[in-house]
Design an enzyme around this catalytic site. Structure first.
Site, PDB file in Angstrom:
ATOM      1  N   HIS A 234      48.936  22.408  35.400  1.00  0.00           N
ATOM      2  CA  HIS A 234      50.016  22.878  34.523  1.00  0.00           C
ATOM      3  C   HIS A 234      51.336  22.893  35.291  1.00  0.00           C
ATOM      4  O   HIS A 234      51.448  23.539  36.321  1.00  0.00           O
ATOM      5  CB  HIS A 234      49.716  24.285  34.003  1.00  0.00           C
ATOM      6  CG  HIS A 234      48.710  24.308  32.891  1.00  0.00           C
ATOM      7  ND1 HIS A 234      48.601  25.341  31.997  1.00  0.00           N
ATOM      8  CD2 HIS A 234      47.792  23.397  32.509  1.00  0.00           C
ATOM      9  CE1 HIS A 234      47.644  25.073  31.120  1.00  0.00           C
ATOM     10  NE2 HIS A 234      47.132  23.902  31.428  1.00  0.00           N
TER      11      HIS A 234
ATOM     12  N   TYR B  91      53.096  33.557  27.709  1.00  0.00           N
ATOM     13  CA  TYR B  91      53.141  35.002  27.963  1.00  0.00           C
ATOM     14  C   TYR B  91      54.134  35.598  26.965  1.00  0.00           C
ATOM     15  O   TYR B  91      55.307  35.215  26.976  1.00  0.00           O
ATOM     16  CB  TYR B  91      53.635  35.291  29.382  1.00  0.00           C
ATOM     17  CG  TYR B  91      52.670  34.896  30.492  1.00  0.00           C
ATOM     18  CD1 TYR B  91      51.813  35.837  31.053  1.00  0.00           C
ATOM     19  CD2 TYR B  91      52.631  33.606  31.001  1.00  0.00           C
ATOM     20  CE1 TYR B  91      50.943  35.503  32.080  1.00  0.00           C
ATOM     21  CE2 TYR B  91      51.760  33.252  32.031  1.00  0.00           C
ATOM     22  CZ  TYR B  91      50.922  34.206  32.560  1.00  0.00           C
ATOM     23  OH  TYR B  91      50.063  33.869  33.580  1.00  0.00           O
TER      24      TYR B  91
ATOM     25  N   PRO C 212      46.681  41.962  36.007  1.00  0.00           N
ATOM     26  CA  PRO C 212      46.451  40.518  35.903  1.00  0.00           C
ATOM     27  C   PRO C 212      47.666  39.667  35.493  1.00  0.00           C
ATOM     28  O   PRO C 212      47.593  38.436  35.559  1.00  0.00           O
ATOM     29  CB  PRO C 212      45.353  40.406  34.836  1.00  0.00           C
ATOM     30  CG  PRO C 212      45.437  41.665  34.060  1.00  0.00           C
ATOM     31  CD  PRO C 212      45.925  42.712  34.992  1.00  0.00           C
TER      32      PRO C 212
ATOM     33  N   LYS D  69      47.348  36.824  39.923  1.00  0.00           N
ATOM     34  CA  LYS D  69      47.356  36.821  41.385  1.00  0.00           C
ATOM     35  C   LYS D  69      46.060  37.318  42.037  1.00  0.00           C
ATOM     36  O   LYS D  69      45.855  37.109  43.239  1.00  0.00           O
ATOM     37  CB  LYS D  69      48.522  37.685  41.903  1.00  0.00           C
ATOM     38  CG  LYS D  69      49.883  37.084  41.634  1.00  0.00           C
ATOM     39  CD  LYS D  69      50.213  35.988  42.637  1.00  0.00           C
ATOM     40  CE  LYS D  69      51.317  35.082  42.196  1.00  0.00           C
ATOM     41  NZ  LYS D  69      50.911  33.811  41.613  1.00  0.00           N
TER      42      LYS D  69
ATOM     43  N   TYR E 166      55.150  32.677  41.006  1.00  0.00           N
ATOM     44  CA  TYR E 166      54.020  32.330  40.138  1.00  0.00           C
ATOM     45  C   TYR E 166      53.146  31.252  40.766  1.00  0.00           C
ATOM     46  O   TYR E 166      51.914  31.345  40.742  1.00  0.00           O
ATOM     47  CB  TYR E 166      54.543  31.873  38.764  1.00  0.00           C
ATOM     48  CG  TYR E 166      53.452  31.755  37.726  1.00  0.00           C
ATOM     49  CD1 TYR E 166      53.046  32.856  36.981  1.00  0.00           C
ATOM     50  CD2 TYR E 166      52.809  30.535  37.511  1.00  0.00           C
ATOM     51  CE1 TYR E 166      52.027  32.757  36.032  1.00  0.00           C
ATOM     52  CE2 TYR E 166      51.794  30.429  36.558  1.00  0.00           C
ATOM     53  CZ  TYR E 166      51.409  31.545  35.830  1.00  0.00           C
ATOM     54  OH  TYR E 166      50.401  31.446  34.898  1.00  0.00           O
TER      55      TYR E 166
HETATM   56  P1  FAD Z   1      34.634  40.310  43.205  1.00  0.00           P
HETATM   57  O1  FAD Z   1      34.806  39.110  42.359  1.00  0.00           O
HETATM   58  O2  FAD Z   1      34.690  41.642  42.547  1.00  0.00           O
HETATM   59  O3  FAD Z   1      33.259  40.154  43.974  1.00  0.00           O
HETATM   60  C1  FAD Z   1      32.670  41.226  44.670  1.00  0.00           C
HETATM   61  C2  FAD Z   1      31.182  41.002  44.786  1.00  0.00           C
HETATM   62  O4  FAD Z   1      30.644  42.052  45.569  1.00  0.00           O
HETATM   63  C3  FAD Z   1      30.469  41.049  43.445  1.00  0.00           C
HETATM   64  O5  FAD Z   1      29.624  39.921  43.289  1.00  0.00           O
HETATM   65  C4  FAD Z   1      29.677  42.347  43.477  1.00  0.00           C
HETATM   66  O6  FAD Z   1      28.435  42.250  42.796  1.00  0.00           O
HETATM   67  C5  FAD Z   1      29.467  42.522  44.983  1.00  0.00           C
HETATM   68  N1  FAD Z   1      29.268  43.933  45.352  1.00  0.00           N
HETATM   69  C6  FAD Z   1      29.937  44.997  44.890  1.00  0.00           C
HETATM   70  N2  FAD Z   1      29.475  46.112  45.457  1.00  0.00           N
HETATM   71  C7  FAD Z   1      28.487  45.748  46.286  1.00  0.00           C
HETATM   72  C8  FAD Z   1      27.617  46.466  47.132  1.00  0.00           C
HETATM   73  N3  FAD Z   1      27.662  47.794  47.241  1.00  0.00           N
HETATM   74  N4  FAD Z   1      26.721  45.773  47.846  1.00  0.00           N
HETATM   75  C9  FAD Z   1      26.661  44.417  47.751  1.00  0.00           C
HETATM   76  N5  FAD Z   1      27.448  43.697  46.951  1.00  0.00           N
HETATM   77  C10 FAD Z   1      28.355  44.357  46.234  1.00  0.00           C
HETATM   78  N6  FAD Z   1      42.457  37.919  38.382  1.00  0.00           N
HETATM   79  C11 FAD Z   1      43.312  36.999  37.958  1.00  0.00           C
HETATM   80  O7  FAD Z   1      43.977  36.390  38.807  1.00  0.00           O
HETATM   81  N7  FAD Z   1      43.416  36.733  36.602  1.00  0.00           N
HETATM   82  C12 FAD Z   1      42.646  37.390  35.673  1.00  0.00           C
HETATM   83  O8  FAD Z   1      42.732  37.126  34.495  1.00  0.00           O
HETATM   84  C13 FAD Z   1      41.755  38.365  36.091  1.00  0.00           C
HETATM   85  N8  FAD Z   1      40.984  39.042  35.218  1.00  0.00           N
HETATM   86  C14 FAD Z   1      40.114  39.998  35.692  1.00  0.00           C
HETATM   87  C15 FAD Z   1      39.328  40.730  34.815  1.00  0.00           C
HETATM   88  C16 FAD Z   1      38.458  41.733  35.291  1.00  0.00           C
HETATM   89  C17 FAD Z   1      37.594  42.522  34.330  1.00  0.00           C
HETATM   90  C18 FAD Z   1      38.391  42.004  36.681  1.00  0.00           C
HETATM   91  C19 FAD Z   1      37.461  43.078  37.218  1.00  0.00           C
HETATM   92  C20 FAD Z   1      39.183  41.252  37.554  1.00  0.00           C
HETATM   93  C21 FAD Z   1      40.051  40.257  37.062  1.00  0.00           C
HETATM   94  N9  FAD Z   1      40.845  39.512  37.922  1.00  0.00           N
HETATM   95  C22 FAD Z   1      41.701  38.582  37.480  1.00  0.00           C
HETATM   96  C23 FAD Z   1      40.806  39.688  39.330  1.00  0.00           C
HETATM   97  C24 FAD Z   1      39.913  38.654  39.983  1.00  0.00           C
HETATM   98  O9  FAD Z   1      38.821  38.368  39.173  1.00  0.00           O
HETATM   99  C25 FAD Z   1      39.520  39.229  41.309  1.00  0.00           C
HETATM  100  O10 FAD Z   1      40.711  39.374  42.070  1.00  0.00           O
HETATM  101  C26 FAD Z   1      38.508  38.413  42.079  1.00  0.00           C
HETATM  102  O11 FAD Z   1      37.269  38.432  41.414  1.00  0.00           O
HETATM  103  C27 FAD Z   1      38.352  38.966  43.480  1.00  0.00           C
HETATM  104  O12 FAD Z   1      37.272  38.374  44.101  1.00  0.00           O
HETATM  105  P2  FAD Z   1      36.422  39.160  45.169  1.00  0.00           P
HETATM  106  O13 FAD Z   1      35.422  38.177  45.638  1.00  0.00           O
HETATM  107  O14 FAD Z   1      37.308  39.796  46.156  1.00  0.00           O
HETATM  108  O15 FAD Z   1      35.731  40.353  44.366  1.00  0.00           O
HETATM  109  C1  DHB Z   2      44.561  34.250  32.789  1.00  0.00           C
HETATM  110  C2  DHB Z   2      44.691  35.519  33.233  1.00  0.00           C
HETATM  111  C3  DHB Z   2      45.915  35.940  33.710  1.00  0.00           C
HETATM  112  O1  DHB Z   2      46.068  37.152  34.177  1.00  0.00           O
HETATM  113  C4  DHB Z   2      46.997  35.123  33.724  1.00  0.00           C
HETATM  114  O2  DHB Z   2      48.186  35.579  34.169  1.00  0.00           O
HETATM  115  C5  DHB Z   2      46.858  33.844  33.295  1.00  0.00           C
HETATM  116  C6  DHB Z   2      45.627  33.412  32.824  1.00  0.00           C
HETATM  117  C7  DHB Z   2      43.254  33.792  32.272  1.00  0.00           C
HETATM  118  O3  DHB Z   2      42.300  34.551  32.312  1.00  0.00           O
HETATM  119  O4  DHB Z   2      43.180  32.669  31.797  1.00  0.00           O
END
Ligand code: FAD
Ligand code: DHB
Length: 389
Positions: free
Chosen positions: A72, A200, A292, A296, A384
């Site tokens: 994009h 947005y 979100p 980021k 962004y």
């Molecule tokens: P996570 O993806 O949370 O992975 C952590 C892992 O650790 C999981 O698999 C979990 O099972 C494991 N874990 C947890 N506790 C334990 C434990 N005690 N022992 C062993 N394992 C454990 N970001 C965006 O940029 N855009 C979005 O639209 C967006 N939407 C989101 C929606 C939701 C509901 C959430 C929760 C987050 C969203 N995010 C979004 C943020 C993004 O998904 C996260 O920043 C990203 O997943 C971070 O990755 P991570 O690997 O650090 O953590």
């Molecule tokens: C999506 C989520 C976001 O927070 C964003 O800024 C753009 C896209 C998504 O889930 O597609």
């Protein structure tokens, strides 16, 4: 059992770190409390910065992303019944990639499996020990048996509710937090996206976002009060609500259909400092959360992994601890800039009940200014697409 690095958490940060370490010949074991299908069932982020795209390439896992991801060059801001395009490509020379976190995670898992990387799923009571000293270890329970893995380092990639940050609460950690008075109701549906790029929307009824996962799968969000329950939102009610928050031409063009996922996520800004405690590192959501709005969260997890991987490579390759010593400060410098951007885009685009109509007018003035100022658009676009590592 012994390995060099134990990675707690098999989300994007743990898997990316594991893949990079494996490629560099550094032994690692990933431990997660749930299983692969559960992790792949979580619908989360969708927009990748250029830095994250290159990290996937560096990890040798970028092939499908380049084939199926959508590049994009811009996105739209919608406000006061009109739209303004932020031309990322012209303003910054770069673009973003739309590719779901689910697919990215699946690619990393598949490569790890193909490379024979060790992963323990469904591990209970995962606990980091003795990371203040030279000989840390991690214990966990599986099928009623307690296991112990000795290691050099522990990477806490276990998300916001994980055990790693919880285990350093009495070690001088400082938490900075802001909780927003609303959440995002998200819906995933197999309908073509309403627009070829993201929209947005700032609207008096609240924020809305038109995103996508592919040419046939859409991801849409609307701002909702924290008191709303997902069960109370029928698909029809969702479609009516999002259409009411978009310019008429967009609302009329929107194709609707049954949802395949629907959830409400609260919005929060959070940073823990520092991100290193002896031989334990906090990485990704374990150390910080962004609302979100600027997409980021996932991208910050990737930059943390970049700094930690450099530190570990320096330790094993050149026998230098300089990179490890620098991890927390290097990661936090970039994290705080992304926190600032996510907070400012959230503040600009959402309806804040306490700010009333005055707040709405100020937002519209800022959006109007933005649409006429190349300097303001450049600042938004630069953040962004992602600040340099
Ligand atoms: P996570 O993806 O949370 O992975 C952590 C892992 O650790 C999981 O698999 C979990 O099972 C494991 N874990 C947890 N506790 C334990 C434990 N005690 N022992 C062993 N394992 C454990 N970001 C965006 O940029 N855009 C979005 O639209 C967006 N939407 C989101 C929606 C939701 C509901 C959430 C929760 C987050 C969203 N995010 C979004 C943020 C993004 O998904 C996260 O920043 C990203 O997943 C971070 O990755 P991570 O690997 O650090 O953590
Ligand atoms: C999506 C989520 C976001 O927070 C964003 O800024 C753009 C896209 C998504 O889930 O597609």
């Amino acid at each position: 059992m012994r390995t060099q690095v134990v990675i707690i958490g098999s989300g994007p940060s743990g898997l990316l770190l594991g893949q990079l370490l494996g490629k560099a010949g550094i032994d690692n074991v990933i431990i997660d409390r749930v299983d692969r299908d559960y992790i792949l069932g979580r619908i989360r982020a969708g927009v990748l910065e250029v830095g994250m795209v290159s990290m996937m390439d560096q990890a040798g896992a970028g092939e499908r992303m380049h084939k199926e991801g959508l590049v994009h060059d811009g996105f739209d801001l919608s406000f006061s019944g009109r739209r303004h395009r932020i031309n990322l490509k012209n303003l910054t020379g770069t673009s973003v990639m739309v590719y779901g976190q689910t697919e990215l995670t699946r690619d990393l898992m598949d490569h790890r499996e193909a490379d024979g990387g060790a992963t323990v799923y469904n591990a209970a009571n995962v606990t980091p020990h003795d990371f203040d000293g030279e000989k840390p270890y991690v214990t966990y329970e599986k099928d009623g048996v307690t296991h112990r893995i000795d290691c050099d380092f522990i990477a806490g990639c276990d998300g916001f509710h994980g055990v790693c940050r919880a285990s350093v609460q009495d070690k001088g950690i400082q938490n900075y937090e802001k909780v927003y008075p609303f959440g995002w109701l998200g819906i995933l549906a197999d309908v073509p996206p309403v627009h070829h790029e993201l929209i947005y929307a700032n609207h008096a009824r609240g924020f809305a976002l038109c995103s996508q996962r592919s040419l046939t799968r859409s991801r849409y969000y609307v701002q909702v009060p924290l008191t709303d329950k997902v069960e109370e939102w029928s698909d029809d009610a969702f479609w009516d609500e999002i259409r009411s928050r978009l310019p008429v031409d967009v609302a009329e063009a929107m194709v609707t259909g049954s949802s395949i996922e629907k959830s409400i996520a609260p919005l929060r800004s959070f940073v823990a400092e520092p991100l290193r405690f002896g031989r334990l590192f906090l990485v990704g959501d374990a150390g910080h959360i962004v609302p979100p709005t600027g997409a980021k969260g996932l991208n910050l997890a990737a930059s943390d992994v970049h700094y930690l991987f450099e530190g570990l490579q320096g330790f094993y390759g050149e026998k230098s601890i300089a990179g490890i010593d620098a991890y927390s400060a290097r990661a936090l410098a970039r994290i705080w800039k992304a926190e600032r951007f996510s907070w400012s885009m959230t503040t600009l685009m959402h309806r804040f009940p306490a700010e009333g109509e005055f707040g709405q007018k100020v937002q519209e003035a800022e959006l109007d200014y933005l649409s006429s100022s190349n300097a303001a658009q450049t600042a938004m676009a630069e953040n962004y697409v992602g600040l340099p590592y």
